[in-house]
Design a protein around this motif. Structure first.
Motif, PDB file in Angstrom:
ATOM      1  N   LEU A 121       1.620   4.163   4.149  1.00  0.00           N
ATOM      2  CA  LEU A 121       0.629   3.215   4.642  1.00  0.00           C
ATOM      3  C   LEU A 121       0.070   2.474   3.437  1.00  0.00           C
ATOM      4  O   LEU A 121      -0.364   3.101   2.473  1.00  0.00           O
ATOM      5  N   VAL A 122       0.097   1.133   3.490  1.00  0.00           N
ATOM      6  CA  VAL A 122      -0.484   0.319   2.421  1.00  0.00           C
ATOM      7  C   VAL A 122      -1.643  -0.459   3.012  1.00  0.00           C
ATOM      8  O   VAL A 122      -1.449  -1.320   3.866  1.00  0.00           O
ATOM      9  N   THR A 123      -2.858  -0.139   2.591  1.00  0.00           N
ATOM     10  CA  THR A 123      -4.016  -0.910   3.032  1.00  0.00           C
ATOM     11  C   THR A 123      -4.110  -2.162   2.168  1.00  0.00           C
ATOM     12  O   THR A 123      -3.677  -2.163   1.020  1.00  0.00           O
ATOM     13  N   GLY A 124      -4.649  -3.219   2.739  1.00  0.00           N
ATOM     14  CA  GLY A 124      -4.759  -4.460   1.977  1.00  0.00           C
ATOM     15  C   GLY A 124      -3.416  -5.115   1.719  1.00  0.00           C
ATOM     16  O   GLY A 124      -3.235  -5.840   0.749  1.00  0.00           O
ATOM     17  N   ALA A 125      -2.454  -4.873   2.604  1.00  0.00           N
ATOM     18  CA  ALA A 125      -1.099  -5.384   2.399  1.00  0.00           C
ATOM     19  C   ALA A 125      -1.009  -6.902   2.528  1.00  0.00           C
ATOM     20  O   ALA A 125      -0.013  -7.489   2.101  1.00  0.00           O
ATOM     21  N   THR A 126      -2.017  -7.548   3.088  1.00  0.00           N
ATOM     22  CA  THR A 126      -1.984  -9.008   3.168  1.00  0.00           C
ATOM     23  C   THR A 126      -2.515  -9.654   1.890  1.00  0.00           C
ATOM     24  O   THR A 126      -2.468 -10.872   1.751  1.00  0.00           O
ATOM     25  N   ARG A 154      -6.244  -8.298   7.052  1.00  0.00           N
ATOM     26  CA  ARG A 154      -7.057  -9.118   7.947  1.00  0.00           C
ATOM     27  C   ARG A 154      -6.454 -10.493   8.208  1.00  0.00           C
ATOM     28  O   ARG A 154      -6.975 -11.236   9.022  1.00  0.00           O
ATOM     29  N   ASP A 155      -5.382 -10.844   7.536  1.00  0.00           N
ATOM     30  CA  ASP A 155      -4.791 -12.176   7.651  1.00  0.00           C
ATOM     31  C   ASP A 155      -3.536 -12.121   8.519  1.00  0.00           C
ATOM     32  O   ASP A 155      -2.484 -11.663   8.071  1.00  0.00           O
ATOM     33  N   PRO A 156      -3.622 -12.593   9.784  1.00  0.00           N
ATOM     34  CA  PRO A 156      -2.464 -12.514  10.685  1.00  0.00           C
ATOM     35  C   PRO A 156      -1.236 -13.277  10.173  1.00  0.00           C
ATOM     36  O   PRO A 156      -0.108 -12.828  10.357  1.00  0.00           O
ATOM     37  N   ALA A 157      -1.442 -14.418   9.531  1.00  0.00           N
ATOM     38  CA  ALA A 157      -0.303 -15.185   9.012  1.00  0.00           C
ATOM     39  C   ALA A 157       0.412 -14.402   7.913  1.00  0.00           C
ATOM     40  O   ALA A 157       1.642 -14.337   7.879  1.00  0.00           O
ATOM     41  N   ALA A 158      -0.357 -13.785   7.031  1.00  0.00           N
ATOM     42  CA  ALA A 158       0.242 -12.954   5.982  1.00  0.00           C
ATOM     43  C   ALA A 158       0.918 -11.739   6.600  1.00  0.00           C
ATOM     44  O   ALA A 158       1.948 -11.276   6.109  1.00  0.00           O
ATOM     45  N   GLY A 159       0.339 -11.221   7.687  1.00  0.00           N
ATOM     46  CA  GLY A 159       0.955 -10.101   8.395  1.00  0.00           C
ATOM     47  C   GLY A 159       2.323 -10.460   8.952  1.00  0.00           C
ATOM     48  O   GLY A 159       3.257  -9.659   8.900  1.00  0.00           O
ATOM     49  N   GLU A 160       2.469 -11.675   9.451  1.00  0.00           N
ATOM     50  CA  GLU A 160       3.771 -12.131   9.954  1.00  0.00           C
ATOM     51  C   GLU A 160       4.781 -12.240   8.821  1.00  0.00           C
ATOM     52  O   GLU A 160       5.963 -11.898   8.997  1.00  0.00           O
ATOM     53  N   ARG A 161       4.352 -12.681   7.664  1.00  0.00           N
ATOM     54  CA  ARG A 161       5.256 -12.746   6.512  1.00  0.00           C
ATOM     55  C   ARG A 161       5.678 -11.341   6.075  1.00  0.00           C
ATOM     56  O   ARG A 161       6.821 -11.123   5.675  1.00  0.00           O
ATOM     57  N   LEU A 162       4.757 -10.389   6.179  1.00  0.00           N
ATOM     58  CA  LEU A 162       5.114  -9.002   5.862  1.00  0.00           C
ATOM     59  C   LEU A 162       6.164  -8.480   6.832  1.00  0.00           C
ATOM     60  O   LEU A 162       7.123  -7.821   6.427  1.00  0.00           O
ATOM     61  N   ARG A 163       5.972  -8.773   8.119  1.00  0.00           N
ATOM     62  CA  ARG A 163       6.955  -8.338   9.122  1.00  0.00           C
ATOM     63  C   ARG A 163       8.343  -8.882   8.795  1.00  0.00           C
ATOM     64  O   ARG A 163       9.343  -8.187   8.944  1.00  0.00           O
ATOM     65  N   VAL A 201       8.057  -4.953   6.711  1.00  0.00           N
ATOM     66  CA  VAL A 201       6.854  -4.126   6.752  1.00  0.00           C
ATOM     67  C   VAL A 201       6.296  -4.155   8.167  1.00  0.00           C
ATOM     68  O   VAL A 201       6.155  -5.219   8.762  1.00  0.00           O
ATOM     69  N   LYS A 202       5.987  -3.004   8.710  1.00  0.00           N
ATOM     70  CA  LYS A 202       5.307  -2.953  10.008  1.00  0.00           C
ATOM     71  C   LYS A 202       3.844  -3.300   9.759  1.00  0.00           C
ATOM     72  O   LYS A 202       3.158  -2.601   9.019  1.00  0.00           O
ATOM     73  N   PHE A 203       3.377  -4.385  10.371  1.00  0.00           N
ATOM     74  CA  PHE A 203       2.009  -4.829  10.124  1.00  0.00           C
ATOM     75  C   PHE A 203       1.096  -4.412  11.265  1.00  0.00           C
ATOM     76  O   PHE A 203       1.436  -4.548  12.432  1.00  0.00           O
ATOM     77  N   MET A 204      -0.084  -3.900  10.903  1.00  0.00           N
ATOM     78  CA  MET A 204      -1.113  -3.545  11.879  1.00  0.00           C
ATOM     79  C   MET A 204      -2.446  -4.087  11.399  1.00  0.00           C
ATOM     80  O   MET A 204      -2.855  -3.821  10.272  1.00  0.00           O
ATOM     81  N   SER A 205      -3.081  -4.865  12.238  1.00  0.00           N
ATOM     82  CA  SER A 205      -4.425  -5.331  11.923  1.00  0.00           C
ATOM     83  C   SER A 205      -5.382  -4.166  12.149  1.00  0.00           C
ATOM     84  O   SER A 205      -5.300  -3.486  13.168  1.00  0.00           O
ATOM     85  N   ALA A 206      -6.265  -3.918  11.211  1.00  0.00           N
ATOM     86  CA  ALA A 206      -7.181  -2.782  11.336  1.00  0.00           C
ATOM     87  C   ALA A 206      -8.476  -3.064  10.590  1.00  0.00           C
ATOM     88  O   ALA A 206      -8.477  -3.699   9.542  1.00  0.00           O
ATOM     89  N   GLU A 207      -9.563  -2.569  11.125  1.00  0.00           N
ATOM     90  CA  GLU A 207     -10.872  -2.628  10.473  1.00  0.00           C
ATOM     91  C   GLU A 207     -11.107  -1.271   9.838  1.00  0.00           C
ATOM     92  O   GLU A 207     -11.439  -0.294  10.521  1.00  0.00           O
ATOM     93  N   LEU A 208     -10.901  -1.182   8.547  1.00  0.00           N
ATOM     94  CA  LEU A 208     -10.917   0.110   7.858  1.00  0.00           C
ATOM     95  C   LEU A 208     -12.296   0.733   7.740  1.00  0.00           C
ATOM     96  O   LEU A 208     -12.416   1.895   7.377  1.00  0.00           O
ATOM     97  N   ARG A 209     -13.335  -0.017   8.044  1.00  0.00           N
ATOM     98  CA  ARG A 209     -14.689   0.554   8.002  1.00  0.00           C
ATOM     99  C   ARG A 209     -15.000   1.364   9.256  1.00  0.00           C
ATOM    100  O   ARG A 209     -16.058   1.976   9.348  1.00  0.00           O
ATOM    101  N   ARG A 210     -14.090   1.394  10.203  1.00  0.00           N
ATOM    102  CA  ARG A 210     -14.272   2.193  11.427  1.00  0.00           C
ATOM    103  C   ARG A 210     -13.408   3.449  11.347  1.00  0.00           C
ATOM    104  O   ARG A 210     -12.181   3.365  11.320  1.00  0.00           O
ATOM    105  N   PRO A 211     -14.009   4.627  11.324  1.00  0.00           N
ATOM    106  CA  PRO A 211     -13.234   5.870  11.217  1.00  0.00           C
ATOM    107  C   PRO A 211     -12.163   6.030  12.288  1.00  0.00           C
ATOM    108  O   PRO A 211     -11.094   6.567  12.012  1.00  0.00           O
ATOM    109  N   ALA A 212     -12.410   5.532  13.483  1.00  0.00           N
ATOM    110  CA  ALA A 212     -11.425   5.667  14.560  1.00  0.00           C
ATOM    111  C   ALA A 212     -10.133   4.928  14.220  1.00  0.00           C
ATOM    112  O   ALA A 212      -9.052   5.331  14.663  1.00  0.00           O
ATOM    113  N   GLU A 213     -10.216   3.868  13.448  1.00  0.00           N
ATOM    114  CA  GLU A 213      -9.022   3.116  13.062  1.00  0.00           C
ATOM    115  C   GLU A 213      -8.105   3.975  12.189  1.00  0.00           C
ATOM    116  O   GLU A 213      -6.887   3.899  12.285  1.00  0.00           O
ATOM    117  N   TRP A 214      -8.692   4.792  11.309  1.00  0.00           N
ATOM    118  CA  TRP A 214      -7.898   5.609  10.404  1.00  0.00           C
ATOM    119  C   TRP A 214      -7.057   6.636  11.136  1.00  0.00           C
ATOM    120  O   TRP A 214      -5.946   6.927  10.728  1.00  0.00           O
TER     121      TRP A 214
END
Length: 85
Positions: free
Chosen positions: A4-9, A32-41, A45-58
């Motif tokens: 898992l790479v956080t901040g991959a965008t 947090r950048d959907p366009a950059a996420g598409e470039r990763l895909r 890279v499997k891209f997942m948008s996530a808010e890392l400040r929420r424990p449930a996301e982890w």
């Protein structure tokens, strides 16, 4: 290895995620950048948008992961101290 790479965008996280894929690893990247996420895909890279400040996301992100590269950060010269903590 499943990584898992956080901040991959971002610059650093994106470079790490792409290099890991080139090395044969299964990589999930967050950001947090959907366009950059598409470039990763497009790079494998499997891209997942996530808010890392929420424990449930982890919980959903860490399942089945062997390693984490934490490259997510607030990167700006200005802002409130609380936003960086």
């Amino acid at each position: 290895m499943r990584v898992l790479v956080t901040g991959a965008t971002g610059f650093l996280g994106g470079a790490v995620a792409r290099r890991l894929v080139q090395g044969g690893h299964a990589v999930t990247g967050t950001g947090r950048d959907p366009a950059a996420g598409e470039r990763l895909r497009a790079s494998g890279v499997k891209f997942m948008s996530a808010e890392l400040r929420r424990p449930a996301e982890w919980e959903g992100l860490l399942g089945g992961v062997d390693a984490v590269v934490h490259a997510a950060a607030r990167s700006t010269l200005w802002g409130r101290w609380e936003d960086f903590v």
